[in-house]
Design a protein around this motif. Structure first.
Motif, PDB file in Angstrom:
ATOM      1  N   GLU A  71       0.832  -1.203   0.000  1.00  0.00           N
ATOM      2  CA  GLU A  71       0.000   0.000   0.000  1.00  0.00           C
ATOM      3  C   GLU A  71       0.869   1.257   0.000  1.00  0.00           C
ATOM      4  O   GLU A  71       0.603   2.204  -0.744  1.00  0.00           O
ATOM      5  CB  GLU A  71      -0.941   0.015   1.193  1.00  0.00           C
ATOM      6  CG  GLU A  71      -1.840   1.235   1.213  1.00  0.00           C
ATOM      7  CD  GLU A  71      -2.773   1.277   2.403  1.00  0.00           C
ATOM      8  OE1 GLU A  71      -3.729   2.061   2.351  1.00  0.00           O
ATOM      9  OE2 GLU A  71      -2.549   0.532   3.378  1.00  0.00           O
ATOM     10  N   GLU A  75       0.974   3.969  -3.042  1.00  0.00           N
ATOM     11  CA  GLU A  75       0.755   5.418  -2.873  1.00  0.00           C
ATOM     12  C   GLU A  75       1.902   6.205  -3.498  1.00  0.00           C
ATOM     13  O   GLU A  75       1.681   7.235  -4.133  1.00  0.00           O
ATOM     14  CB  GLU A  75       0.614   5.766  -1.388  1.00  0.00           C
ATOM     15  CG  GLU A  75      -0.670   5.278  -0.748  1.00  0.00           C
ATOM     16  CD  GLU A  75      -1.911   6.080  -1.139  1.00  0.00           C
ATOM     17  OE1 GLU A  75      -1.818   7.052  -1.927  1.00  0.00           O
ATOM     18  OE2 GLU A  75      -2.997   5.725  -0.638  1.00  0.00           O
ATOM     19  N   ARG A  76       3.132   5.706  -3.330  1.00  0.00           N
ATOM     20  CA  ARG A  76       4.285   6.375  -3.944  1.00  0.00           C
ATOM     21  C   ARG A  76       4.205   6.322  -5.467  1.00  0.00           C
ATOM     22  O   ARG A  76       4.443   7.321  -6.152  1.00  0.00           O
ATOM     23  CB  ARG A  76       5.578   5.713  -3.458  1.00  0.00           C
ATOM     24  CG  ARG A  76       6.809   6.307  -4.092  1.00  0.00           C
ATOM     25  CD  ARG A  76       8.086   5.683  -3.572  1.00  0.00           C
ATOM     26  NE  ARG A  76       9.175   6.065  -4.436  1.00  0.00           N
ATOM     27  CZ  ARG A  76      10.185   5.292  -4.759  1.00  0.00           C
ATOM     28  NH1 ARG A  76      10.282   4.078  -4.239  1.00  0.00           N
ATOM     29  NH2 ARG A  76      11.127   5.706  -5.566  1.00  0.00           N
ATOM     30  N   HIS A  78       1.575   6.004  -7.301  1.00  0.00           N
ATOM     31  CA  HIS A  78       0.482   6.881  -7.731  1.00  0.00           C
ATOM     32  C   HIS A  78       0.924   8.336  -7.722  1.00  0.00           C
ATOM     33  O   HIS A  78       0.656   9.084  -8.672  1.00  0.00           O
ATOM     34  CB  HIS A  78      -0.743   6.666  -6.833  1.00  0.00           C
ATOM     35  CG  HIS A  78      -1.945   7.410  -7.291  1.00  0.00           C
ATOM     36  ND1 HIS A  78      -2.430   8.519  -6.621  1.00  0.00           N
ATOM     37  CD2 HIS A  78      -2.764   7.230  -8.358  1.00  0.00           C
ATOM     38  CE1 HIS A  78      -3.495   8.971  -7.255  1.00  0.00           C
ATOM     39  NE2 HIS A  78      -3.715   8.205  -8.309  1.00  0.00           N
ATOM     40  N   ALA A  79       1.602   8.764  -6.670  1.00  0.00           N
ATOM     41  CA  ALA A  79       2.085  10.144  -6.586  1.00  0.00           C
ATOM     42  C   ALA A  79       3.088  10.436  -7.704  1.00  0.00           C
ATOM     43  O   ALA A  79       3.028  11.505  -8.338  1.00  0.00           O
ATOM     44  CB  ALA A  79       2.715  10.404  -5.221  1.00  0.00           C
ATOM     45  N   TRP A  96      -8.423   7.941  -9.467  1.00  0.00           N
ATOM     46  CA  TRP A  96      -8.490   7.970  -7.998  1.00  0.00           C
ATOM     47  C   TRP A  96      -9.153   6.706  -7.463  1.00  0.00           C
ATOM     48  O   TRP A  96     -10.019   6.756  -6.600  1.00  0.00           O
ATOM     49  CB  TRP A  96      -9.177   9.245  -7.511  1.00  0.00           C
ATOM     50  CG  TRP A  96      -8.415  10.436  -7.963  1.00  0.00           C
ATOM     51  CD1 TRP A  96      -8.698  11.229  -9.042  1.00  0.00           C
ATOM     52  CD2 TRP A  96      -7.212  10.959  -7.401  1.00  0.00           C
ATOM     53  NE1 TRP A  96      -7.735  12.203  -9.187  1.00  0.00           N
ATOM     54  CE2 TRP A  96      -6.803  12.067  -8.179  1.00  0.00           C
ATOM     55  CE3 TRP A  96      -6.424  10.592  -6.324  1.00  0.00           C
ATOM     56  CZ2 TRP A  96      -5.666  12.805  -7.914  1.00  0.00           C
ATOM     57  CZ3 TRP A  96      -5.281  11.328  -6.052  1.00  0.00           C
ATOM     58  CH2 TRP A  96      -4.918  12.425  -6.837  1.00  0.00           C
ATOM     59  N   LEU A  98      -7.212   3.763  -6.447  1.00  0.00           N
ATOM     60  CA  LEU A  98      -6.184   2.885  -5.899  1.00  0.00           C
ATOM     61  C   LEU A  98      -6.822   1.929  -4.888  1.00  0.00           C
ATOM     62  O   LEU A  98      -7.467   2.365  -3.938  1.00  0.00           O
ATOM     63  CB  LEU A  98      -5.089   3.708  -5.212  1.00  0.00           C
ATOM     64  CG  LEU A  98      -3.949   2.920  -4.573  1.00  0.00           C
ATOM     65  CD1 LEU A  98      -3.173   2.149  -5.630  1.00  0.00           C
ATOM     66  CD2 LEU A  98      -3.037   3.849  -3.805  1.00  0.00           C
TER      67      LEU A  98
END
Length: 125
Positions: A71, A75-76, A78-79, A96, A98
């Motif tokens: 997770e 998140e990394r 995705h950023a 949006w 994820l």
């Protein structure tokens, strides 16, 4: 004058994301020898292009060893996806969404999201 051509969108996505992640393997297929952490990018369609650009859409799958570690990595990823501005990428989009999904093997956990890239067209050769 020849019309501009769409670049190989999967290649652009893989190269740009791999450069942004610095060391995490990014490919278009699950590697035969799977590293602990890796990302698979698959083209799933396209959006209506704007002048001089290609607008491919992608599924981005993030694999890791545990639910929490994956997770955090997802998140990394995705950023970094949202900040891509190299390899001809003009802008990015995200749906949006994820979320975790069952992984195809018991040694990995998978999170995934969908999004798009706006890629500059290339002059025909």
């Amino acid at each position: 004058m020849t019309a501009p051509e769409s670049p190989a969108a999967q290649l652009v996505a893989v190269q740009a994301l791999a450069a942004a992640l610095g060391g995490i393997r990014v490919s278009t297929q699950i590697p035969e020898k799977r590293p602990k952490e890796h990302v698979v990018v698959s083209r799933i369609g396209s959006a209506k292009p704007e002048f001089g650009t290609s607008m491919p859409r992608f599924l981005v799958e993030v694999y890791g060893p545990t639910a929490l570690a994956t997770e955090v990595l997802a998140e990394r990823v995705h950023a970094e996806w949202l900040g891509l501005r190299s390899h001809g990428v003009n802008t990015t989009t995200s749906d949006w969404n994820l979320a975790p999904f069952d992984a195809p093997d018991p040694d990995h956990v998978r999170f995934q999201f969908t999004g798009g890239l706006q890629i500059m067209m290339q002059a025909a050769s």
